[in-house]
Design a protein around this motif. Structure first.
Motif, PDB file in Angstrom:
ATOM      1  N   GLU A  69      -2.982 -15.632   9.055  1.00  0.00           N
ATOM      2  CA  GLU A  69      -3.907 -14.420   8.585  1.00  0.00           C
ATOM      3  C   GLU A  69      -2.781 -13.258   8.414  1.00  0.00           C
ATOM      4  OE1 GLU A  69      -7.662 -13.464  10.173  1.00  0.00           O
ATOM      5  OE2 GLU A  69      -7.652 -15.590  11.237  1.00  0.00           O
ATOM      6  N   LEU A  70      -3.254 -12.154   7.748  1.00  0.00           N
ATOM      7  CA  LEU A  70      -2.731 -10.958   7.377  1.00  0.00           C
ATOM      8  C   LEU A  70      -3.341 -10.131   8.564  1.00  0.00           C
ATOM      9  CD1 LEU A  70      -1.239  -8.556   5.983  1.00  0.00           C
ATOM     10  CD2 LEU A  70      -3.377  -8.250   4.824  1.00  0.00           C
ATOM     11  N   ASN A  71      -2.496  -9.375   9.329  1.00  0.00           N
ATOM     12  CA  ASN A  71      -2.882  -8.585  10.276  1.00  0.00           C
ATOM     13  C   ASN A  71      -3.388  -7.244   9.730  1.00  0.00           C
ATOM     14  OD1 ASN A  71      -3.345  -7.535  12.773  1.00  0.00           O
ATOM     15  ND2 ASN A  71      -1.376  -6.675  13.402  1.00  0.00           N
ATOM     16  N   LYS A  72      -4.855  -6.967   9.690  1.00  0.00           N
ATOM     17  CA  LYS A  72      -4.931  -5.850   8.900  1.00  0.00           C
ATOM     18  C   LYS A  72      -4.784  -4.446   9.820  1.00  0.00           C
ATOM     19  CE  LYS A  72      -8.664  -8.339   6.463  1.00  0.00           C
ATOM     20  NZ  LYS A  72     -10.063  -8.398   6.219  1.00  0.00           N
ATOM     21  N   THR A  73      -4.484  -3.492   9.155  1.00  0.00           N
ATOM     22  CA  THR A  73      -4.135  -2.298  10.044  1.00  0.00           C
ATOM     23  C   THR A  73      -5.143  -0.941   9.510  1.00  0.00           C
ATOM     24  OG1 THR A  73      -2.500  -1.159   8.546  1.00  0.00           O
ATOM     25  CG2 THR A  73      -1.669  -2.741   9.956  1.00  0.00           C
ATOM     26  N   ASN A  74      -5.088   0.044  10.377  1.00  0.00           N
ATOM     27  CA  ASN A  74      -5.623   0.960   9.980  1.00  0.00           C
ATOM     28  C   ASN A  74      -4.729   2.182   8.986  1.00  0.00           C
ATOM     29  OD1 ASN A  74      -4.065   2.148  11.877  1.00  0.00           O
ATOM     30  ND2 ASN A  74      -5.589   2.943  13.030  1.00  0.00           N
ATOM     31  N   GLN A  75      -3.612   1.625   8.684  1.00  0.00           N
ATOM     32  CA  GLN A  75      -2.526   2.466   7.758  1.00  0.00           C
ATOM     33  C   GLN A  75      -3.083   1.906   6.162  1.00  0.00           C
ATOM     34  OE1 GLN A  75      -0.588   5.108   9.168  1.00  0.00           O
ATOM     35  NE2 GLN A  75      -2.005   4.615  10.615  1.00  0.00           N
ATOM     36  N   ASN A  76      -3.853   2.259   5.562  1.00  0.00           N
ATOM     37  CA  ASN A  76      -3.929   2.204   4.193  1.00  0.00           C
ATOM     38  C   ASN A  76      -3.025   2.714   3.241  1.00  0.00           C
ATOM     39  OD1 ASN A  76      -7.287   1.825   5.386  1.00  0.00           O
ATOM     40  ND2 ASN A  76      -6.091   0.263   4.562  1.00  0.00           N
ATOM     41  N   ILE A  77      -2.728   2.180   2.026  1.00  0.00           N
ATOM     42  CA  ILE A  77      -1.781   3.253   1.116  1.00  0.00           C
ATOM     43  C   ILE A  77      -2.271   2.895  -0.005  1.00  0.00           C
ATOM     44  CG2 ILE A  77       0.290   2.548   2.740  1.00  0.00           C
ATOM     45  CD1 ILE A  77       1.119   0.525   0.376  1.00  0.00           C
ATOM     46  N   ALA A  78      -1.835   3.837  -1.020  1.00  0.00           N
ATOM     47  CA  ALA A  78      -2.224   3.899  -2.318  1.00  0.00           C
ATOM     48  C   ALA A  78      -0.997   4.337  -3.186  1.00  0.00           C
ATOM     49  CB  ALA A  78      -3.197   4.897  -2.459  1.00  0.00           C
ATOM     50  N   VAL A  79      -1.146   3.645  -4.551  1.00  0.00           N
ATOM     51  CA  VAL A  79      -0.035   3.919  -5.416  1.00  0.00           C
ATOM     52  C   VAL A  79      -0.310   5.301  -6.452  1.00  0.00           C
ATOM     53  CG1 VAL A  79       1.289   2.963  -7.257  1.00  0.00           C
ATOM     54  CG2 VAL A  79       0.605   1.663  -5.203  1.00  0.00           C
ATOM     55  N   VAL A  80       0.552   6.281  -6.475  1.00  0.00           N
ATOM     56  CA  VAL A  80       0.387   7.361  -7.405  1.00  0.00           C
ATOM     57  C   VAL A  80       1.278   7.137  -8.645  1.00  0.00           C
ATOM     58  CG1 VAL A  80       0.468   9.776  -7.531  1.00  0.00           C
ATOM     59  CG2 VAL A  80      -0.362   8.691  -5.594  1.00  0.00           C
ATOM     60  N   PRO A  81       0.982   6.416  -9.803  1.00  0.00           N
ATOM     61  CA  PRO A  81       1.730   6.414 -10.753  1.00  0.00           C
ATOM     62  C   PRO A  81       2.294   7.787 -11.331  1.00  0.00           C
ATOM     63  CG  PRO A  81       0.125   5.215 -11.198  1.00  0.00           C
ATOM     64  CD  PRO A  81      -0.335   5.992 -10.077  1.00  0.00           C
ATOM     65  N   GLY A  82       3.682   7.564 -12.174  1.00  0.00           N
ATOM     66  CA  GLY A  82       4.072   9.008 -12.686  1.00  0.00           C
ATOM     67  C   GLY A  82       4.939   9.807 -12.031  1.00  0.00           C
ATOM     68  N   ARG A  83       4.822   9.684 -10.659  1.00  0.00           N
ATOM     69  CA  ARG A  83       5.564  10.863 -10.008  1.00  0.00           C
ATOM     70  C   ARG A  83       7.093  10.356  -9.956  1.00  0.00           C
ATOM     71  NH1 ARG A  83       2.428  12.994  -4.453  1.00  0.00           N
ATOM     72  NH2 ARG A  83       0.439  13.524  -5.354  1.00  0.00           N
ATOM     73  N   LYS A  84       8.207  11.166  -9.717  1.00  0.00           N
ATOM     74  CA  LYS A  84       9.401  10.888  -9.529  1.00  0.00           C
ATOM     75  C   LYS A  84       9.572  10.419  -7.985  1.00  0.00           C
ATOM     76  CE  LYS A  84      11.367  13.107 -13.562  1.00  0.00           C
ATOM     77  NZ  LYS A  84      12.391  14.444 -14.199  1.00  0.00           N
TER      78      LYS A  84
END
Length: 366
Positions: A69-84
């Protein structure tokens, strides 16, 4: 780039092949040269949430394919397209991750192998390992891949394609008359033999259709090809090379999901396969041609049936083959003289090479 190359390893995913991806991630982590690469682990759970994991505990039951199983964490992430910079953010603490130099998506199946993740990563302008959006999409859809391969003069198994709207019009007798008995039913957009059934009777036919349509809106019904199951690994961008071929000797009725990823004794892998030089050359040449015709880049595994008369039938081209302990792709390259860690390094180099070529393309009209 200075110091270690920063690699974002994305694994798991909202797919029937989630557990296979977890196994692949573990093996890549075990084999990658940590003196050269700094790995950021990004696990996607079955609900589609992205988790930032630590190297010490990113998997649960990591040595048990049935319970992993994946160990789910409380560190969630997101992707922001377009930034350098700051393309990937840790939304749990509002901070940005260190700049990633390359992304290695090891997401098998739906949303990971069909061009979805490739398109998203491309928007971030970060190099990524494996096929591009087009190559991923056409290889994932076995119906489309067959049409392109046939158009290129390559042989594939005879098949019939049905969509969900055709379901009430498909009869066992109709398929039996066109393809013979037994035959296979499979989802058009799945891998790892997920949802695949071998059909001998009307009862099995009804059950097999239900199973395949539970995974996809389009299914392939394919003839049973009698022949040796041969696989060949391909590696490269514009000038790909092919490995020595290997042969799969399933110990069951066919090379099922269980055989591929759970039961280590479910199949004998003969690597390299017992073939003469002429057969090896033909397989390698055909594998590279199929790889190119389907717009593949980076890596791919081409699966064949070798018939008694010497004819090669292409079963499928897999743009994101498994990296588990029993997976053919890394084993084929090891037999061809390229170590597991060397293979990972080559794949990362190919990703960076392709990205560099993309950067010189014009995006405006003079």
């Amino acid at each position: 780039m200075s110091g270690r190359i920063s690699v974002g390893l994305i694994f798991g995913g909202k797919s029937a092949e989630h557990e296979v991806s977890l196994q692949s991630a573990k093996n890549i982590m075990d084999a990658i040269d940590h003196n050269k690469y700094e790995v950021t682990l990004i696990g996607i759970d079955k609900q589609g949430n992205w988790h930032l994991n630590t190297n010490s505990k990113y998997l649960i039951n990591e040595n048990n394919p049935k319970l992993i199983e994946l160990n789910k964490t409380n560190q969630n992430i997101a992707v922001v397209p377009g930034r350098k910079s700051d393309q990937i953010l840790n939304i749990s603490d509002s901070g940005s991750l260190e700049q990633l130099d390359v992304i290695f998506p090891i997401l098998h199946g739906t949303l990971g192998e069909d061009g979805s993740i490739q398109g998203m990563v491309r928007l971030t302008n970060i190099p990524y390992v494996g096929a591009n959006v087009l190559g991923s999409a056409v290889c994932m859809d076995k119906d489309i891949a067959k049409k392109l391969l046939t158009g290129a003069g390559l042989k594939v198994a005879n098949s019939l394609t049905f969509r969900r709207s055709d379901k009430e019009d498909i009869s066992f007798q109709q398929v039996k008359e066109k393809l013979g008995i037994p035959f296979f039913i499979k989802p058009a957009n799945q891998g790892s033999s997920v949802g695949v059934s071998k059909i001998h009777s009307d009862k099995e036919f009804t059950r097999g259709l239900e199973e395949a349509f539970s995974y996809d809106h389009k299914v392939l019904i394919e003839e049973n090809v009698v022949g040796r199951e041969i696989e060949c690994a391909v590696l490269g961008n514009d000038s790909p090379s092919a490995s020595l071929p290997g042969e799969i000797l399933p110990q069951g009725d066919f090379y099922s999901y269980e055989t591929k990823y759970i039961d280590e004794n479910g199949a004998i892998l003969d690597i390299p396969a017992s073939l003469d030089d002429q057969q090896v050359n033909k397989i390698q040449e055909t594998a590279i041609k199929a790889f190119k015709e389907l717009e593949c880049q980076g890596m791919g595994r081409v699966d064949f049936f070798l018939q008694e008369n010497g004819e090669l039938i292409i079963n499928e081209v897999n743009t994101l083959p498994g990296f588990t302990k029993v997976s053919m792709y890394p084993k084929l390259w090891e037999a061809s003289g390229l170590s597991y860690s060397g293979l990972i390094e080559k794949l990362i180099d190919l990703a960076i090479e392709r990205h560099s070529q993309d950067q010189v393309l014009k995006n405006s009209v003079d």
